[in-house]
Motif scaffolding. Structure first.
Motif, PDB file in Angstrom:
ATOM      1  N   TYR A  33       0.820  -1.210   0.000  1.00  0.00           N
ATOM      2  CA  TYR A  33       0.000   0.000   0.000  1.00  0.00           C
ATOM      3  C   TYR A  33       0.856   1.264   0.000  1.00  0.00           C
ATOM      4  O   TYR A  33       0.509   2.251  -0.647  1.00  0.00           O
ATOM      5  N   VAL A  34       1.967   1.231   0.723  1.00  0.00           N
ATOM      6  CA  VAL A  34       2.869   2.389   0.740  1.00  0.00           C
ATOM      7  C   VAL A  34       3.406   2.630  -0.674  1.00  0.00           C
ATOM      8  O   VAL A  34       3.448   3.767  -1.142  1.00  0.00           O
ATOM      9  N   SER A  35       3.806   1.553  -1.352  1.00  0.00           N
ATOM     10  CA  SER A  35       4.331   1.677  -2.717  1.00  0.00           C
ATOM     11  C   SER A  35       3.295   2.243  -3.673  1.00  0.00           C
ATOM     12  O   SER A  35       3.629   2.944  -4.623  1.00  0.00           O
ATOM     13  N   ALA A  36       2.019   1.918  -3.418  1.00  0.00           N
ATOM     14  CA  ALA A  36       0.938   2.431  -4.261  1.00  0.00           C
ATOM     15  C   ALA A  36       0.473   3.818  -3.803  1.00  0.00           C
ATOM     16  O   ALA A  36      -0.483   4.368  -4.342  1.00  0.00           O
ATOM     17  N   GLN A  37       1.142   4.371  -2.784  1.00  0.00           N
ATOM     18  CA  GLN A  37       0.895   5.717  -2.255  1.00  0.00           C
ATOM     19  C   GLN A  37      -0.500   5.890  -1.651  1.00  0.00           C
ATOM     20  O   GLN A  37      -1.123   6.939  -1.794  1.00  0.00           O
ATOM     21  N   TYR A  38      -0.981   4.856  -0.973  1.00  0.00           N
ATOM     22  CA  TYR A  38      -2.245   4.967  -0.261  1.00  0.00           C
ATOM     23  C   TYR A  38      -2.018   5.676   1.071  1.00  0.00           C
ATOM     24  O   TYR A  38      -0.972   5.507   1.694  1.00  0.00           O
ATOM     25  N   PRO A  39      -3.006   6.448   1.535  1.00  0.00           N
ATOM     26  CA  PRO A  39      -2.857   7.155   2.809  1.00  0.00           C
ATOM     27  C   PRO A  39      -2.965   6.180   3.993  1.00  0.00           C
ATOM     28  O   PRO A  39      -3.575   5.114   3.883  1.00  0.00           O
ATOM     29  N   GLU A  62      10.059   3.815   7.672  1.00  0.00           N
ATOM     30  CA  GLU A  62      10.816   5.042   7.426  1.00  0.00           C
ATOM     31  C   GLU A  62      12.202   4.982   8.074  1.00  0.00           C
ATOM     32  O   GLU A  62      13.194   5.364   7.460  1.00  0.00           O
ATOM     33  N   ARG A  65      14.366   2.076   6.101  1.00  0.00           N
ATOM     34  CA  ARG A  65      13.922   2.040   4.702  1.00  0.00           C
ATOM     35  C   ARG A  65      14.746   1.066   3.852  1.00  0.00           C
ATOM     36  O   ARG A  65      14.187   0.250   3.138  1.00  0.00           O
ATOM     37  N   GLN A  69      13.072  -2.254   2.365  1.00  0.00           N
ATOM     38  CA  GLN A  69      12.945  -2.252   0.908  1.00  0.00           C
ATOM     39  C   GLN A  69      13.652  -3.462   0.297  1.00  0.00           C
ATOM     40  O   GLN A  69      13.123  -4.090  -0.616  1.00  0.00           O
TER      41      GLN A  69
END
Length: 128
Positions: A33-39, A62, A65, A69
């Motif tokens: 979800y982070v990769s897809a830039q979801y809030p 964060e 990272r 990753q």
């Protein structure tokens, strides 16, 4: 790992990898979800996490990272390898099933399925 507000670990390492403590949710699930830039609010709802759990996961991602990753890329690679393996193993079976005519009384459902399949394939072609 990372401590939550209650002083207990919020992110732990299990046999599945880095995991939100008390859940089966891995940081790799969150990374999708982070990769897809979801809030964060959307991530919380989709994964049934609390605000504290989402914040702990995002903070850990964060703060670490590069490590997260790198592990996430391994998870994605393994998932792709498994997908390809099972696709190859089941190619003949899927072809045989696809060639069979629909069962009697299922013609309408079969037509709807074929229409959806054609739409999906055309979308894949336009994305490529």
């Amino acid at each position: 790992m990372t401590l939550g507000a209650n002083g207990q670990a919020a992110i732990i390492r299990t046999e599945r990898g880095l995991t939100v403590a008390g859940t089966r949710i891995t940081l790799y699930d969150v990374m999708d979800y982070v990769s897809a830039q979801y809030p964060p609010k959307f991530i919380r709802a989709m994964l049934s996490l609390t605000d504290e759990q989402v914040n702990a996961a995002l903070s850990y991602i964060e703060a670490h990272r590069a490590e997260v990753q790198a592990e996430y890329q391994l998870v994605l690679q393994e998932a792709e390898e498994l997908r390809q393996y099972y696709e190859e193993q089941n190619r003949d079976l899927i072809a045989r099933i696809s060639a069979k005519p629909p069962k009697p009384g299922m013609e309408v459902a079969w037509e709807k399925l074929q229409v959806q399949k054609a739409k999906h394939q055309s979308q894949l072609k336009t994305q490529a």
